[in-house]
Write a protein that holds these residues in place. Structure first.
Motif, PDB file in Angstrom:
ATOM      1  N   GLY A  28      39.485  21.558  74.745  1.00 39.10           N
ATOM      2  CA  GLY A  28      38.344  20.666  74.860  1.00 39.10           C
ATOM      3  C   GLY A  28      38.761  19.263  74.447  1.00 39.10           C
ATOM      4  N   PRO A  29      37.833  18.307  74.455  1.00 39.06           N
ATOM      5  CA  PRO A  29      38.188  16.911  74.169  1.00 39.06           C
ATOM      6  C   PRO A  29      38.930  16.695  72.854  1.00 39.06           C
ATOM      7  CG  PRO A  29      35.978  17.030  75.073  1.00 39.06           C
ATOM      8  CD  PRO A  29      36.403  18.450  74.834  1.00 39.06           C
ATOM      9  N   THR A  30      38.589  17.469  71.815  1.00 41.02           N
ATOM     10  CA  THR A  30      39.213  17.245  70.506  1.00 41.02           C
ATOM     11  C   THR A  30      40.207  18.338  70.132  1.00 41.02           C
ATOM     12  OG1 THR A  30      37.476  18.426  69.284  1.00 41.02           O
ATOM     13  CG2 THR A  30      37.134  16.061  69.707  1.00 41.02           C
ATOM     14  N   GLN A  31      40.610  19.151  71.066  1.00 41.77           N
ATOM     15  CA  GLN A  31      41.486  20.280  70.761  1.00 41.77           C
ATOM     16  C   GLN A  31      42.915  20.057  71.244  1.00 41.77           C
ATOM     17  OE1 GLN A  31      39.090  23.407  72.628  1.00 41.77           O
ATOM     18  NE2 GLN A  31      38.629  24.225  70.597  1.00 41.77           N
ATOM     19  N   VAL A  32      43.817  20.844  70.654  1.00 39.33           N
ATOM     20  CA  VAL A  32      45.241  20.790  70.979  1.00 39.33           C
ATOM     21  C   VAL A  32      45.755  22.215  71.152  1.00 39.33           C
ATOM     22  CG1 VAL A  32      47.528  20.040  70.194  1.00 39.33           C
ATOM     23  CG2 VAL A  32      45.503  18.680  69.604  1.00 39.33           C
ATOM     24  N   VAL A  33      46.528  22.463  72.201  1.00 34.90           N
ATOM     25  CA  VAL A  33      47.205  23.744  72.398  1.00 34.90           C
ATOM     26  C   VAL A  33      48.650  23.586  71.930  1.00 34.90           C
ATOM     27  CG1 VAL A  33      48.002  25.459  74.065  1.00 34.90           C
ATOM     28  CG2 VAL A  33      45.719  24.451  74.306  1.00 34.90           C
ATOM     29  N   VAL A  34      49.091  24.508  71.075  1.00 31.99           N
ATOM     30  CA  VAL A  34      50.409  24.413  70.455  1.00 31.99           C
ATOM     31  C   VAL A  34      51.205  25.677  70.730  1.00 31.99           C
ATOM     32  CG1 VAL A  34      51.659  24.167  68.269  1.00 31.99           C
ATOM     33  CG2 VAL A  34      49.505  22.931  68.623  1.00 31.99           C
ATOM     34  N   LYS A  35      52.434  25.501  71.208  1.00 30.85           N
ATOM     35  CA  LYS A  35      53.401  26.597  71.274  1.00 30.85           C
ATOM     36  C   LYS A  35      54.078  26.652  69.912  1.00 30.85           C
ATOM     37  CE  LYS A  35      57.823  27.935  73.377  1.00 30.85           C
ATOM     38  NZ  LYS A  35      57.523  29.373  73.453  1.00 30.85           N
ATOM     39  N   GLN A  36      54.034  27.810  69.255  1.00 31.61           N
ATOM     40  CA  GLN A  36      54.464  27.894  67.865  1.00 31.61           C
ATOM     41  C   GLN A  36      55.887  28.445  67.739  1.00 31.61           C
ATOM     42  OE1 GLN A  36      50.590  28.108  65.291  1.00 31.61           O
ATOM     43  NE2 GLN A  36      51.012  30.141  66.125  1.00 31.61           N
ATOM     44  N   TYR A  37      56.608  27.877  66.771  1.00 31.79           N
ATOM     45  CA  TYR A  37      57.941  28.376  66.441  1.00 31.79           C
ATOM     46  C   TYR A  37      57.861  29.452  65.357  1.00 31.79           C
ATOM     47  CZ  TYR A  37      59.473  24.074  68.776  1.00 31.79           C
ATOM     48  OH  TYR A  37      59.682  23.063  69.679  1.00 31.79           O
ATOM     49  N   ALA A  38      57.025  29.215  64.347  1.00 33.66           N
ATOM     50  CA  ALA A  38      56.922  30.139  63.215  1.00 33.66           C
ATOM     51  C   ALA A  38      55.603  29.916  62.498  1.00 33.66           C
ATOM     52  CB  ALA A  38      58.084  29.937  62.242  1.00 33.66           C
ATOM     53  N   SER A  39      55.148  30.970  61.804  1.00 39.69           N
ATOM     54  CA  SER A  39      53.909  30.907  61.021  1.00 39.69           C
ATOM     55  C   SER A  39      54.127  31.578  59.678  1.00 39.69           C
ATOM     56  CB  SER A  39      52.775  31.624  61.749  1.00 39.69           C
ATOM     57  OG  SER A  39      51.651  31.805  60.892  1.00 39.69           O
ATOM     58  N   GLY A  40      53.553  30.991  58.630  1.00 39.39           N
ATOM     59  CA  GLY A  40      53.572  31.636  57.336  1.00 39.39           C
ATOM     60  C   GLY A  40      52.643  32.835  57.303  1.00 39.39           C
ATOM     61  N   ILE A  41      52.940  33.776  56.402  1.00 35.25           N
ATOM     62  CA  ILE A  41      52.100  34.963  56.188  1.00 35.25           C
ATOM     63  C   ILE A  41      51.529  34.844  54.781  1.00 35.25           C
ATOM     64  CG2 ILE A  41      52.007  37.477  56.134  1.00 35.25           C
ATOM     65  CD1 ILE A  41      54.465  37.509  57.947  1.00 35.25           C
ATOM     66  N   CYS A  42      50.270  34.468  54.701  1.00 32.09           N
ATOM     67  CA  CYS A  42      49.638  34.103  53.434  1.00 32.09           C
ATOM     68  C   CYS A  42      48.882  35.279  52.822  1.00 32.09           C
ATOM     69  CB  CYS A  42      48.684  32.932  53.669  1.00 32.09           C
ATOM     70  SG  CYS A  42      47.832  32.380  52.189  1.00 32.09           S
ATOM     71  N   HIS A  43      48.929  35.359  51.500  1.00 31.06           N
ATOM     72  CA  HIS A  43      48.243  36.433  50.781  1.00 31.06           C
ATOM     73  C   HIS A  43      46.737  36.410  50.997  1.00 31.06           C
ATOM     74  CE1 HIS A  43      47.091  39.045  47.397  1.00 31.06           C
ATOM     75  NE2 HIS A  43      48.336  39.488  47.428  1.00 31.06           N
ATOM     76  N   SER A  44      46.167  35.230  51.257  1.00 34.83           N
ATOM     77  CA  SER A  44      44.719  35.161  51.451  1.00 34.83           C
ATOM     78  C   SER A  44      44.273  35.927  52.694  1.00 34.83           C
ATOM     79  CB  SER A  44      44.258  33.705  51.534  1.00 34.83           C
ATOM     80  OG  SER A  44      44.811  33.060  52.658  1.00 34.83           O
ATOM     81  N   GLN A  45      45.200  36.142  53.644  1.00 35.01           N
ATOM     82  CA  GLN A  45      44.834  36.943  54.802  1.00 35.01           C
ATOM     83  C   GLN A  45      44.572  38.405  54.432  1.00 35.01           C
ATOM     84  OE1 GLN A  45      47.093  34.077  56.411  1.00 35.01           O
ATOM     85  NE2 GLN A  45      44.912  33.674  56.278  1.00 35.01           N
ATOM     86  N   LEU A  46      45.200  38.868  53.345  1.00 30.76           N
ATOM     87  CA  LEU A  46      44.921  40.225  52.884  1.00 30.76           C
ATOM     88  C   LEU A  46      43.455  40.348  52.462  1.00 30.76           C
ATOM     89  CD1 LEU A  46      48.095  41.043  50.745  1.00 30.76           C
ATOM     90  CD2 LEU A  46      47.650  41.577  53.155  1.00 30.76           C
ATOM     91  N   HIS A  47      42.920  39.280  51.844  1.00 33.11           N
ATOM     92  CA  HIS A  47      41.504  39.305  51.478  1.00 33.11           C
ATOM     93  C   HIS A  47      40.633  39.423  52.734  1.00 33.11           C
ATOM     94  CE1 HIS A  47      42.865  38.448  47.543  1.00 33.11           C
ATOM     95  NE2 HIS A  47      43.026  37.146  47.685  1.00 33.11           N
ATOM     96  N   GLN A  48      40.984  38.671  53.778  1.00 32.84           N
ATOM     97  CA  GLN A  48      40.231  38.773  55.028  1.00 32.84           C
ATOM     98  C   GLN A  48      40.308  40.176  55.606  1.00 32.84           C
ATOM     99  OE1 GLN A  48      42.133  34.912  56.718  1.00 32.84           O
ATOM    100  NE2 GLN A  48      40.227  35.157  57.850  1.00 32.84           N
ATOM    101  N   MET A  49      41.472  40.792  55.488  1.00 36.04           N
ATOM    102  CA  MET A  49      41.642  42.137  56.043  1.00 36.04           C
ATOM    103  C   MET A  49      40.819  43.176  55.298  1.00 36.04           C
ATOM    104  SD  MET A  49      45.768  41.914  56.703  1.00 36.04           S
ATOM    105  CE  MET A  49      45.930  43.681  57.060  1.00 36.04           C
ATOM    106  N   HIS A  50      40.592  42.946  54.003  1.00 35.76           N
ATOM    107  CA  HIS A  50      39.882  43.942  53.198  1.00 35.76           C
ATOM    108  C   HIS A  50      38.384  43.663  53.074  1.00 35.76           C
ATOM    109  CE1 HIS A  50      43.548  45.957  52.297  1.00 35.76           C
ATOM    110  NE2 HIS A  50      44.046  44.986  51.548  1.00 35.76           N
ATOM    111  N   ASN A  51      37.988  42.435  53.331  1.00 37.78           N
ATOM    112  CA  ASN A  51      36.573  42.089  53.206  1.00 37.78           C
ATOM    113  C   ASN A  51      35.803  42.409  54.485  1.00 37.78           C
ATOM    114  OD1 ASN A  51      37.025  41.150  50.619  1.00 37.78           O
ATOM    115  ND2 ASN A  51      37.213  39.002  51.226  1.00 37.78           N
ATOM    116  N   PRO A  52      34.486  42.635  54.385  1.00 41.74           N
ATOM    117  CA  PRO A  52      33.678  42.904  55.590  1.00 41.74           C
ATOM    118  C   PRO A  52      33.708  41.705  56.539  1.00 41.74           C
ATOM    119  CG  PRO A  52      32.460  43.461  53.586  1.00 41.74           C
ATOM    120  CD  PRO A  52      33.676  42.711  53.154  1.00 41.74           C
TER     121      PRO A  52
END
Length: 363
Positions: A28-52
Motif C-alpha cells: 500500500g502507499p506506506t508499505q514496503v516489501v522486503v526480501k529477507q536475509y536473516a531474522s532473529g528468534i526472540c524469546h518474546s515469541q514464546l510468550h505469543q505461542m503460549h498465550n491465547p
C-alpha cells in the motif's frame, strides 16, 4: 504483482508452527516489501505461542533484508536498499497515522501480525518499521539489532544514563542481557556483574564486557552483589552503602523482578538518590515490591520497552559498534536455523539451550 513468500504461521490452537507458501500483496502507499536475509528468534515469541490468540498469527520482529517494492508515499527507502526491520517505529515524532498492518491469507485462515513479521523469507511492513542501512553491512548477524541489541543496549544508554564508573548488574545473560552488558561497557561502567543460573553463560558474558559473574543457582545474588560493591558515605539507616547503581532484569520472571530493587544501592540522604532497577524482560506475572524500601532508600523501579530506542538514531550507532568491534555480533549469534527447522529452534530457546541469540537464515 504479488510476491511469493515462505512464512511461519502460528495456529490459533496450540500446535506446531507451520511453514507455508503464501502470496504477499503489492505494498500500500506506506508499505514496503522486503526480501529477507536473516531474522532473529526472540524469546518474546514464546510468550505469543503460549498465550491465547484470536486466530492464526505471524511471528518475528527483527531482520535484515533488501527492499523489493515500496509504496507511493514511501520516501526514505527505494528498491534495492539494504534495510533493518524492527517492531519499534523508526522515529515516532515523524508519524501520527497508525501503521498499516498486514493481514495475509494462509491455509489456517487470515493471519495477522503485530506490526511486522520476520519469520519469513519475504515480508511486508509499514515504512515506520523499516530502517535504511549501509549496503556493506553483514547481512546475517545484523538481523538481531532490531530487537535484541536495541532492547538490551538501548536500556543501558537510553532508558538510564550510565556514566563512567557506575556499577551495573544484569540479571539474565541471553541475547538481550549480553547487549545490555555491551551498552554498559560502552558507557564505562565498572563493575559489570552478570547474574544467571548457567555457569557457561556467565563465562560467555565476560567476552562481552562482564567483569564478574554470579551463579544464582548457587548463591543469593542480591547478597553477593552487595558483598562486591561499596560506596562512600552511609544510608539514612546508618549502614554503609552497598549495591549497584543500576540493575537490569532481562528475564521478566517474578523472582528476578523482585531481586533487582534490593540489588541496587540505597540513597545517601540529602546528597544522592538511590539506585535504579530497570525491567527489560517481558513479564508474565505480577510483582511484589517493598514500597517502604523504595521510599526510605529513594530507589527507583523503571520499565524499558525496546530500549527506549529511536531506530533512525540508534541503529547507525549499533552498526558502528559492530564495525569497530565494540559489538561482536558474530559471537552473539550462537545458533543458526533454516525456516524448516523453526520448531526445533523454538524448542531449543525454550529449553535454555541458546547461549546468545539464534537466527533464521533464508537462502
Amino acid at each position: 504483482m504479488p510476491t511469493s513468500a515462505r512464512v511461519v504461521v502460528l495456529p490459533q490452537e496450540q500446535a506446531p508452527l507451520n511453514v507455508e507458501e503464501i502470496s504477499i500483496p503489492d505494498p500500500g502507499p506506506t508499505q514496503v516489501v522486503v526480501k529477507q536475509y536473516a531474522s532473529g528468534i526472540c524469546h518474546s515469541q514464546l510468550h505469543q505461542m503460549h498465550n491465547p490468540r484470536r486466530g492464526p498469527t505471524l511471528l518475528g520482529h527483527e531482520s535484515t533484508g533488501i527492499v523489493l517494492k515500496a509504496g507511493s508515499d514511501v520516501t526514505h527507502v527505494e528498491e534495492g536498499d539494504t534495510v533493518l526491520v524492527t517492531w519499534v517505529p523508526r522515529n515516532s515524532q515523524m508519524f501520527e497515522a497508525r501503521p498499516a498492518a498486514a493481514t495475509l491469507s494462509t491455509s489456517l485462515g487470515d493471519a495477522i501480525s503485530q506490526n511486522v513479521f520476520t519469520w519469513a523469507d519475504h515480508t511486508i511492513a509499514d515504512q515506520q518499521f523499516v530502517v535504511k542501512a549501509d549496503p556493506g553491512i553483514a547481512k546475517d548477524v545484523t538481523s538481531i539489532i532490531g530487537c535484541a541489541v536495541m532492547t538490551g543496549a538501548g536500556a543501558a544508554i537510553n532508558t538510564v544514563d550510565i556514566k563512567q564508573g557506575d556499577s551495573v548488574a544484569v540479571f539474565g545473560v541471553g541475547g538481550v542481557g549480553l547487549s545490555a552488558i555491551v551498552g554498559a561497557k560502552f558507557r564505562g561502567a565498572n563493575p559489570i556483574i552478570a547474574v544467571d543460573l548457567d555457569e557457561d553463560k556467565l563465562e560467555f558474558a565476560k567476552r562481552f564486557g562482564a567483569t564478574h559473574g554470579i551463579n544464582a543457582s548457587e548463591v543469593n545474588p542480591v547478597e553477593a552483589i552487595h558483598e562486591m560493591t561499596s560506596h562512600e558515605g552511609f544510608a539514612i539507616s546508618g549502614r554503609p552503602i552497598t549495591g549497584v547503581d543500576f540493575a537490569f532484569d532481562c528475564v521478566g520472571l517474578k523472582v528476578t523482578m523482585e531481586q533487582i530493587v534490593p540489588a541496587v544501592r540505597p540513597g545517601r540522604f540529602g546528597a544522592r538518590q538511590g539506585g535504579t532497577a530497570i525491567l527489560v524482560g517481558v513479564p508474565q506475572t505480577t510483582v511484589e515490591l517493598n514500597a517502604g524500601e523504595i521510599l526510605g532508600t529513594e530507589k527507583q523501579f523503571r520499565g524499558s520497552i525496546g530500549g527506549s530506542c529511536c531506530p533512525d538514531r540508534d541503529f547507525p550507532l549499533f552498526l558502528d559498534w559492530h564495525q569497530s568491534g565494540e559489538l561482536d555480533l558474530e559471537s552473539l549469534v550462537t545458533e543458526r536455523y533454516q525456516i524448516e527447522d523453526i520448531n526445533e529452534a523454538t524448542t531449543a530457546l525454550e529449553e535454555g539451550k541458546i547461549a546468545g541469540r539464534s537466527i533464521l537464515e533464508f537462502a
